[in-house]
Design a protein around this motif. Sequence first.
Motif, short mmCIF file in Angstrom:
data_model
loop_
_atom_site.label_atom_id
_atom_site.label_comp_id
_atom_site.label_asym_id
_atom_site.label_seq_id
_atom_site.Cartn_x
_atom_site.Cartn_y
_atom_site.Cartn_z
N LEU A 62 0.83 -1.21 0.00
CA LEU A 62 0.00 0.00 0.00
C LEU A 62 0.87 1.26 0.00
O LEU A 62 0.57 2.24 -0.69
CB LEU A 62 -0.93 -0.01 1.23
CG LEU A 62 -2.09 -1.00 1.16
CD1 LEU A 62 -2.79 -1.09 2.51
CD2 LEU A 62 -3.11 -0.57 0.10
N ARG A 63 1.94 1.23 0.77
CA ARG A 63 2.83 2.40 0.77
C ARG A 63 3.43 2.61 -0.62
O ARG A 63 3.56 3.75 -1.09
CB ARG A 63 3.95 2.20 1.79
CG ARG A 63 3.49 2.35 3.23
CD ARG A 63 4.69 2.26 4.18
NE ARG A 63 4.27 2.16 5.57
CZ ARG A 63 3.94 3.21 6.33
NH1 ARG A 63 3.98 4.42 5.82
NH2 ARG A 63 3.57 3.05 7.58
N ALA A 102 0.88 4.17 -2.80
CA ALA A 102 0.70 5.59 -2.46
C ALA A 102 1.83 6.42 -3.06
O ALA A 102 1.61 7.50 -3.62
CB ALA A 102 0.64 5.76 -0.94
N THR A 119 1.65 9.54 -5.63
CA THR A 119 2.10 10.91 -5.34
C THR A 119 3.28 11.32 -6.21
O THR A 119 3.65 12.49 -6.20
CB THR A 119 2.49 11.04 -3.85
OG1 THR A 119 3.45 10.02 -3.53
CG2 THR A 119 1.28 10.88 -2.96
N ARG A 173 0.38 17.03 -10.23
CA ARG A 173 -1.02 17.44 -10.08
C ARG A 173 -1.35 18.52 -11.07
O ARG A 173 -0.49 19.33 -11.43
CB ARG A 173 -1.26 17.98 -8.67
CG ARG A 173 -1.52 16.91 -7.66
CD ARG A 173 -1.66 17.55 -6.30
NE ARG A 173 -2.26 16.62 -5.35
CZ ARG A 173 -2.32 16.85 -4.06
NH1 ARG A 173 -1.82 17.94 -3.56
NH2 ARG A 173 -2.89 15.98 -3.26
N ALA A 200 -2.81 16.39 2.68
CA ALA A 200 -2.57 15.78 1.36
C ALA A 200 -2.93 16.76 0.25
O ALA A 200 -2.26 16.82 -0.78
CB ALA A 200 -3.39 14.50 1.23
N SER A 203 2.76 14.06 0.77
CA SER A 203 2.65 12.66 0.34
C SER A 203 2.57 11.74 1.53
O SER A 203 1.97 10.65 1.47
CB SER A 203 3.83 12.29 -0.55
OG SER A 203 5.04 12.57 0.09
N PHE A 241 -0.98 11.56 2.50
CA PHE A 241 -1.71 10.74 1.53
C PHE A 241 -1.43 9.25 1.79
O PHE A 241 -2.33 8.42 1.70
CB PHE A 241 -1.30 11.12 0.11
CG PHE A 241 -2.09 10.42 -0.95
CD1 PHE A 241 -3.41 10.79 -1.22
CD2 PHE A 241 -1.54 9.39 -1.69
CE1 PHE A 241 -4.15 10.15 -2.20
CE2 PHE A 241 -2.27 8.74 -2.67
CZ PHE A 241 -3.58 9.12 -2.92
N GLU A 242 -0.20 8.95 2.14
CA GLU A 242 0.15 7.55 2.43
C GLU A 242 -0.67 7.04 3.61
O GLU A 242 -1.14 5.89 3.60
CB GLU A 242 1.65 7.47 2.73
CG GLU A 242 2.22 6.08 2.62
CD GLU A 242 3.73 6.13 2.67
OE1 GLU A 242 4.34 6.76 1.78
OE2 GLU A 242 4.31 5.55 3.61
#
Lengths: 425, 180
Positions: free
Chosen positions: A29-30, A33, A37, A41, B28, B33, B36-37
């Motif tokens: 999951l990390r 993520a 990121t 954006r 976030a 980040s 967000f994690e």
Amino acid sequence: MRRPEEPRRAEDLLARLHHGLSAPSEHDLRAMARAATSRSRPLPPPVPSRGGLSARGIGVVGLALAAAVALGVGLGTLLAPTGTAAVAVGTGFLPQPGWTVLQTGEDATAERQALSVATNVRLHPEDHARGIRGSSGLPYSTLLELPERGVVIVGLFTRRESEPWNDEFFPERELPLRVRDALSSISYSYQVRPERPLGQYELRATVGDHHVVLHFYFGSARPAPQIFAAAQRQLDRLVVASLSADEPNARRPTGAARALVSTTIDRTMLCDVGNLNQFEVQASAPIPSLKSAASVMASAHRGYGLLGRVSEWGVSLDATCAPAAAIPLTSRGLAGGAVRFSDERYDCLAGRKVLVRLRGRFRSPARLKRERVFGYPYLSATADVREGQFAVRTQSGKPVVYGDFIASKRTRLFVANTCVRDHIR
Amino acid sequence: MPNLDPSAERTPISARAELGEPELVRRAQLGSSAAFEQLVLARGPQVYRYFAVRLVDEASARDALQETLIAAWQGLPRLRDGSRFWPWLCGIAAHKATDAARGRSHAPLHDAQAVEPDEDGILDVRAALAALPEHFREVLLLRHLLGLSEAEVAGLLDVRLGTVKSRANRARKALEELLR
């Protein structure tokens, strides 16, 4: 016979299912993520202009040219500088001295709108190099360089009969129209030049048998009264052809003009993509051996889904979308190229509403017809399309998608970095 | 209300137990980040399970989760109310799942006889869910696997609240029929 606990049974089973399913590890999951990121954006949309249009100082000079032109004074020029005008019947601006007019030169038909651009500055070559038919309809390059005292007026004329459901958005008005009636922003559009904001105003009207949308662009966000007056003088020279029975030429263009008019469908719309704020764009390359047609389309997770599509087989667009000012048909600022495989799909984030423009050049005259697909209203024209173009922008004007195709030859697709390639089938 | 105290930005993210989801969302949105994690660690498993049921195979579920997280990261600045993060994320997930499911050959179980109870009498809920019509299954999953309220499901699917209630009721009955 049901047991008392049975009504909860489905919920219990689903809860048990939930707890029984595995999930990715914390490490995985990390990593996911971090992968997310690492993506850039999109920039936030610019704050819309809130400037008001003051009626003070607006000179109103009624020249009453409309009646004169209705009696036979010609408009009809493709590019008429400094007050000259060729003899033809049409809808648009008769240029006042010092102004230049670029226009379709004939009246709107049920199939396509008529367009007229009037400006007191020199049109940028990019905006008229291919004539009005080859332009985006928005003199974008001219606007980007518009000096402080510059004015550009874009008029879009649509036959009422082709969009009667839009009557409520176009109040009945008489010529000459007034700049002072314009609203201080252009609905369904955006600030063309955010770094040096233009003054942007919109005027809508039903004039006779036409829906008229006028967009005024001023080089200054707060134009001087003299500039408004200059715009009004040009507006006084606006002509909207009457479709009355004693003017058959205005109703039905003949010969080459008619063929030109009816073989291109060009629409720009503001579409709601639903509360996910995203839409999907799909482009297909032509593969003649598989009878696979070139197409570019966008769909969203609401209604029947399709927002708009232009393909070798025709054009379709969601009839619930609102008419909007034209957006440029350009790949500028986007990344992409030829569609190599049968199709490419992207998910794009662009806000709740997006501007969608599609343009199809047909091999023979085509007409948009209203129809329903699974109960949802659409406008469709089914006929062979030689070339198609498709663009999507955010409501604030940021380009998101541009695609085009040449029938049986190639399809291209360009997208913004807010679009994510969809590999999942 | 978001904490607008600049010193709050200096709070180590390891102190997440003290940070609520809206605060993590706010950070976030500002580009953290790490925040967000933490959101992914908290919400990712639930979203993954939803994909696992809808898309059947693990690889598709992982891909869809990754796509969802990318879309969430890129779209977060547009989320106005941090407390609405979860339904907002579910909305993205639902759309991704629909995209992923489109064009796939699921070979769903249309024959109720194919759903067999296992040795312990625990029924194969996944197989039964796969046999449900798409719009029924979606309501059940959003309600009971992702824990959204009926109103949130209605907003997400762009249908009326009554429609959600009706679909949920009929879906539950259909599921029980299949599992009987």
